[in-house]
Every structure is written in structure tokens, then in C-alpha cells.
Design a protein around this motif. Structure first.
Motif, PDB file in Angstrom:
ATOM      1  N   PRO A 196       8.417   0.885   4.469  1.00  0.00           N
ATOM      2  CA  PRO A 196       8.875   1.254   3.126  1.00  0.00           C
ATOM      3  C   PRO A 196      10.172   0.507   2.800  1.00  0.00           C
ATOM      4  O   PRO A 196      11.151   0.625   3.545  1.00  0.00           O
ATOM      5  CB  PRO A 196       9.137   2.760   3.227  1.00  0.00           C
TER       6      PRO A 196
ATOM      7  N   TRP B 172       3.639  -0.681   8.486  1.00  0.00           N
ATOM      8  CA  TRP B 172       3.857  -0.512   7.054  1.00  0.00           C
ATOM      9  C   TRP B 172       5.301  -0.075   6.877  1.00  0.00           C
ATOM     10  O   TRP B 172       5.695   0.992   7.340  1.00  0.00           O
ATOM     11  CB  TRP B 172       2.868   0.505   6.475  1.00  0.00           C
TER      12      TRP B 172
ATOM     13  N   HIS C 264       0.869  -1.184   0.000  1.00  0.00           N
ATOM     14  CA  HIS C 264       0.000   0.000   0.000  1.00  0.00           C
ATOM     15  C   HIS C 264       0.900   1.227   0.000  1.00  0.00           C
ATOM     16  O   HIS C 264       1.765   1.361   0.884  1.00  0.00           O
ATOM     17  CB  HIS C 264      -0.920   0.035   1.219  1.00  0.00           C
ATOM     18  N   ALA C 265       0.718   2.093  -0.974  1.00  0.00           N
ATOM     19  CA  ALA C 265       1.479   3.352  -1.058  1.00  0.00           C
ATOM     20  C   ALA C 265       2.988   3.102  -0.953  1.00  0.00           C
ATOM     21  O   ALA C 265       3.691   3.790  -0.231  1.00  0.00           O
ATOM     22  CB  ALA C 265       1.002   4.338   0.011  1.00  0.00           C
ATOM     23  N   GLU C 266       3.461   2.084  -1.663  1.00  0.00           N
ATOM     24  CA  GLU C 266       4.884   1.718  -1.718  1.00  0.00           C
ATOM     25  C   GLU C 266       5.464   1.288  -0.375  1.00  0.00           C
ATOM     26  O   GLU C 266       6.679   1.284  -0.187  1.00  0.00           O
ATOM     27  CB  GLU C 266       5.723   2.840  -2.350  1.00  0.00           C
TER      28      GLU C 266
ATOM     29  N   ARG D 156      -1.680  -5.490  -4.152  1.00  0.00           N
ATOM     30  CA  ARG D 156      -1.534  -4.042  -3.994  1.00  0.00           C
ATOM     31  C   ARG D 156      -2.897  -3.496  -3.595  1.00  0.00           C
ATOM     32  O   ARG D 156      -3.874  -3.671  -4.324  1.00  0.00           O
ATOM     33  CB  ARG D 156      -1.057  -3.401  -5.295  1.00  0.00           C
TER      34      ARG D 156
ATOM     35  N   VAL E  67      -5.934   1.312   3.136  1.00  0.00           N
ATOM     36  CA  VAL E  67      -5.348   0.584   4.268  1.00  0.00           C
ATOM     37  C   VAL E  67      -6.436  -0.288   4.885  1.00  0.00           C
ATOM     38  O   VAL E  67      -7.506   0.211   5.251  1.00  0.00           O
ATOM     39  CB  VAL E  67      -4.780   1.562   5.326  1.00  0.00           C
TER      40      VAL E  67
ATOM     41  N   GLN F  85      -5.476  -0.352  -2.428  1.00  0.00           N
ATOM     42  CA  GLN F  85      -5.696   1.085  -2.590  1.00  0.00           C
ATOM     43  C   GLN F  85      -6.027   1.759  -1.264  1.00  0.00           C
ATOM     44  O   GLN F  85      -5.783   2.944  -1.082  1.00  0.00           O
ATOM     45  CB  GLN F  85      -6.827   1.343  -3.596  1.00  0.00           C
TER      46      GLN F  85
END
Length: 161
Positions: free
Chosen positions: A135, A133, A43-45, A115, A119, A117
């Protein structure tokens, strides 16, 4: 991305990581045991990591196949059990090959990805004490499985774009 093989603090080694098709996974399953599946949730990289209650480290959701279960079915079930995430469409990503300790063995794991969109609502439970989460551009902390982190990095990089 680091060069393989890499080891964790218990001496487990990620030997190889191969992007193959799910059809190739099916042929592999007929030749060798593929006892478990992992899921890279993006999610969001950032990648979803769970704090495993038994190993006391941050790692990817996933686990052992049950009798008669396919690698995909195991991935779907384990993701639901460990995180509370249900009803997502997983795509097959790769096969990871490990040299594991306690007991010593060579193992292949199926790696899936999804993936998201939005959370998801995550559920703390007996297996997953917490979630974060992560990165993949960030360093791997002492409390994180370097093997799972490297798998996550490779999957995120392959699915970018």
C-alpha cells in the motif's frame, strides 16, 4: 509524495516524473533513448512489488526494451516474464527521468499502469524471487527501491477516483 530529486542506496536518482500522453512519449522516443518500461500494477489500492534477484530489493516489474520493440511492447513482455501476468490492458501513465550509476548515464523510462479487479496468479522465477502487495500509504522499507516506490505513489494518486 516526496519532493524530487530522490536517491537510492546505489546513488541512482529519480530526477523528474512527468504525466504526459503516449503521443508525447512517441515524440520523446524520437529525440532520446527510452530504453526501458516499468509497470504499476494496482489492486485494492496496493501496488505489486517484486523482489528482484539481481538488485536484491523490492521494485516494480519492468525492464529493458528489445531491438525493434516499443515501450508498450516492452512493458507487456516484461510484466509477463517477471510476474506471469498476461492479457491485461496497460495504459500509459508517465515518463520518469533518472540519473543512473554503474555506468553513469541519464535515462528516461516509460511508466504504464493497470488496475486489476482480481489478484492474479503470480509466478516466481529467476528474476522475481517473491511478490508483495504494497500500500503506497505505508512507509518505504530499507529493502524497497525508494525510486520505484515514489513512482508507484504518483501513479496511484493520479489514477484514484
Amino acid at each position: 509524495m516526496v519532493e524530487l530529486p530522490i536517491c537510492d542506496r546505489a546513488g541512482n536518482t529519480l530526477i523528474e516524473f512527468r504525466f504526459v500522453t503516449e503521443e508525447e512519449l512517441g515524440r520523446l522516443v524520437k529525440r532520446v533513448v527510452v530504453p526501458a518500461s516499468l509497470v504499476v500494477v494496482i489492486h485494492a489500492e496496493a501496488v505489486l512489488m517484486m523482489f528482484d534477484s539481481r538488485r536484491r530489493q523490492w521494485e516494480l516489474p519492468g525492464g529493458m526494451r528489445e531491438t525493434g520493440e516499443s515501450p508498450r511492447e516492452a512493458a507487456v513482455r516484461e510484466l509477463g516474464e517477471e510476474t506471469g501476468v498476461h492479457g491485461v490492458d496497460l495504459s500509459f501513465a508517465a515518463v520518469a527521468e533518472f540519473d543512473l550509476t554503474k555506468p553513469g548515464r541519464r535515462e528516461f523510462l516509460a511508466v504504464y499502469r493497470v488496475r486489476l479487479q482480481v489478484v492474479p496468479r503470480l509466478t516466481v522465477n529467476d528474476e522475481a524471487l517473491d511478490f508483495r502487495w504494497w500500500p503506497p500509504s505505508e512507509p518505504v522499507s530499507e529493502e524497497m527501491s525508494p525510486l520505484d516506490a515514489e513512482i508507484a505513489r504518483r501513479v496511484v494518486r493520479s489514477s484514484a477516483g
